[in-house]
Design an enzyme around this catalytic site. Structure first.
Site, PDB file in Angstrom:
ATOM      1  N   LYS A 143      -9.440  -0.293  -5.725  1.00 53.22           N
ATOM      2  CA  LYS A 143      -9.693   0.160  -4.505  1.00 53.22           C
ATOM      3  C   LYS A 143     -11.107   0.917  -4.266  1.00 53.22           C
ATOM      4  CE  LYS A 143      -8.046   1.868  -0.541  1.00 53.22           C
ATOM      5  NZ  LYS A 143      -6.802   2.946  -0.289  1.00 53.22           N
ATOM      6  N   ASP A 182       1.034   2.415   3.966  1.00 52.36           N
ATOM      7  CA  ASP A 182       0.242   3.474   3.458  1.00 52.36           C
ATOM      8  C   ASP A 182       1.284   5.013   3.482  1.00 52.36           C
ATOM      9  OD1 ASP A 182      -2.166   5.127   2.890  1.00 52.36           O
ATOM     10  OD2 ASP A 182      -2.719   5.162   5.084  1.00 52.36           O
ATOM     11  N   HIS A 185       1.006  -1.207  -0.024  1.00 48.91           N
ATOM     12  CA  HIS A 185       0.018  -0.003   0.048  1.00 48.91           C
ATOM     13  C   HIS A 185       0.949   1.280   0.019  1.00 48.91           C
ATOM     14  CE1 HIS A 185      -3.912   2.088   1.828  1.00 48.91           C
ATOM     15  NE2 HIS A 185      -3.233   2.832   1.357  1.00 48.91           N
ATOM     16  N   HIS A 203     -10.629   1.077   1.974  1.00 43.72           N
ATOM     17  CA  HIS A 203     -10.439   1.933   2.820  1.00 43.72           C
ATOM     18  C   HIS A 203     -11.756   1.852   3.825  1.00 43.72           C
ATOM     19  CE1 HIS A 203      -8.994   5.838   4.646  1.00 43.72           C
ATOM     20  NE2 HIS A 203     -10.241   5.769   5.318  1.00 43.72           N
ATOM     21  N   HIS A 214       1.492   5.484  -1.572  1.00 37.45           N
ATOM     22  CA  HIS A 214       0.844   6.586  -2.364  1.00 37.45           C
ATOM     23  C   HIS A 214       2.147   7.325  -2.823  1.00 37.45           C
ATOM     24  CE1 HIS A 214      -3.104   6.537  -0.765  1.00 37.45           C
ATOM     25  NE2 HIS A 214      -2.597   6.240   0.253  1.00 37.45           N
ATOM     26  N   HIS A 216      -4.792  -0.943   6.112  1.00 40.06           N
ATOM     27  CA  HIS A 216      -4.556   0.022   7.189  1.00 40.06           C
ATOM     28  C   HIS A 216      -5.349  -0.236   8.270  1.00 40.06           C
ATOM     29  CE1 HIS A 216      -7.042   2.574   5.364  1.00 40.06           C
ATOM     30  NE2 HIS A 216      -6.286   3.220   4.257  1.00 40.06           N
TER      31      HIS A 216
HETATM   32  O1  DOR Z   1      -3.555   8.996   6.199  1.00 37.53           O
HETATM   33  C1  DOR Z   1      -3.754   8.963   4.892  1.00 37.53           C
HETATM   34  N1  DOR Z   1      -3.402   9.515   3.964  1.00 37.53           N
HETATM   35  N2  DOR Z   1      -4.940   7.996   4.891  1.00 37.53           N
HETATM   36  C2  DOR Z   1      -5.486   7.758   3.621  1.00 37.53           C
HETATM   37  O2  DOR Z   1      -6.244   6.795   3.529  1.00 37.53           O
HETATM   38  C3  DOR Z   1      -5.038   8.435   2.254  1.00 37.53           C
HETATM   39  C4  DOR Z   1      -3.634   8.914   2.479  1.00 37.53           C
HETATM   40  C5  DOR Z   1      -3.383  10.088   1.626  1.00 37.53           C
HETATM   41  O3  DOR Z   1      -3.361   9.844   0.328  1.00 37.53           O
HETATM   42  O4  DOR Z   1      -2.892  11.166   1.746  1.00 37.53           O
HETATM   43 ZN    ZN Z   2      -3.531   4.934   1.643  1.00 38.71          ZN
END
Ligand code: DOR
Ligand code: ZN
Length: 346
Positions: free
Chosen positions: A99, A247, A13, A136, A15, A174
């Site tokens: 997702k 995450d 996971h 999520h 970003h 998460h």
């Molecule tokens: O804290 C988080 N940030 N939780 C999420 O589900 C998304 C992520 C984000 O993309 O910034």
């Molecule tokens: Zn995430």
């Protein structure tokens, strides 16, 4: 000095964002991980197989020459997702999973799903073709206390999906509560969960200690100590339904230290040393490899990586770099505020 060799881990996971942030953060992940599932919550989101392939190319352009790394792409589900296109994108290998963001649950989730009934035909198709669903797991109803949103989601939505579609491969992403750990542990074999390093390291006090700490704000929000303990237990006891999904979620410090700060913790840089320390503190180092390198691959029917990494524990604690520079801006690197003696040998 202590030394352990482990199968190279995967991050289920991440970003990566886009543009200048993408460029800065990709090497922080590819340094230690072989593969990662890449989240689709860009603006605009990754809605089609074609979006995913274009995004994958942009990621691949930023992988340092010395790293071998495979990004596994995801689609962002909406109430308008076309199930035939989704099926084609999956079967042609353009995407690896989809997702589900409840609309309004987190960063860039506005285009997500308001009414789960509307996407049940898509989820049925995913179940039929074996395509993993990543969730999520929080309700977005503002009347529900922010600390109860995960539990409420399990009771109202996850249980419904699991009961209707027992063959659907589901990752509750998460997880943060003892209820989620229990529900997944006792659920059917297709139901698994990812756990982040920050939810293993911190409880909700960390958001408020000595003043408000925006860099410890993430979603789902940190919970009470009893919940952290429950997560630690399932992560360190070798149960193959639980695995690492960091995450890692970069935001500029100007967007975190703000009157309306963004949710997300950028933890890619020291994730493995932090986890090694957490497992060591629990006398659970022998289980670290299952959690970071084996359990996820098993759920996703992928081979375990052939490469290895070496972790070294020294008598000197690791000195953390505080920020990742992105042109004129900075991203705060996650520091759990306890001493870490482990590091990855380069
Ligand atoms: O804290 C988080 N940030 N939780 C999420 O589900 C998304 C992520 C984000 O993309 O910034
Ligand atoms: Zn995430």
């Amino acid at each position: 000095m202590e030394k352990i060799e482990l199968i190279k881990p995967d991050d289920w996971h991440v970003h990566f964002r886009d543009n200048e942030i993408l460029k800065a953060v990709v090497p922080e992940t590819t340094r230690h991980f072989s593969r990662a599932i890449v989240m689709p919550n860009l603006t605009p989101p990754i809605l089609t197989g074609n979006d995913a392939i274009e995004y994958k190319k942009r990621i691949e352009n930023e992988i340092p020459k010395e790293d071998e790394f495979l990004p596994l792409m995801t689609l962002y589900l909406t109430e308008n997702t076309n199930k035939d296109e989704l099926k084609k994108s999956y079967e042609n290998g353009l995407v690896f999973a989809a997702k589900l963001y409840p609309a309004g649950a987190t960063t860039n989730s506005e285009a997500g799903v308001k009414d789960i009934q509307k996407i049940m035909p898509i989820l049925e198709t995913m179940s039929d073709i074996g395509m993993p669903l990543l969730i999520h797991g929080e309700v977005t109803n503002q009347e529900i206390d922010i600390f109860d949103r995960e539990k409420k989601f399990i009771d109202t939505t996850l249980h419904f999906i699991c009961t209707k579609l027992p063959d659907l491969k589901i990752t509750v992403e998460h997880i943060t509560t003892k209820e989620a750990s229990l529900y997944v542990k006792e659920g059917n074999r297709n139901l698994v969960a990812s756990i982040t390093p920050h939810h293993l390291a911190l409880n909700r006090n960390a958001i408020f200690v000595g003043g408000i700490k925006p860099h410890n704000y993430c979603l789902p929000i940190l919970k009470r100590e009893e919940h952290r303990k429950a997560l630690l237990k399932v992560a360190t006891n070798g149960n193959s339904k639980f695995f690492l999904g960091t995450d890692t979620a970069p935001h500029f410090i100007s967007d975190k230290e703000s009157a309306c700060g963004c949710a997300g913790i950028f933890n890619a840089t020291y994730c493995i040393p932090i986890l090694a320390q957490i497992f060591d503190n629990e006398n659970a180092l022998p289980q670290l490899e299952n959690f970071i390198s084996k359990n996820g691959a098993k759920h996703y029917n992928l081979n375990i990586n052939k490469e290895k990494i070496t972790l070294i524990k020294s008598s000197q604690n690791l000195i953390f770099k505080k920020y990742l520079d992105v042109n004129e801006q900075k991203i705060k690197i996650f520091d759990p505020d306890f001493l870490v003696f482990w590091e990855v040998a380069e």
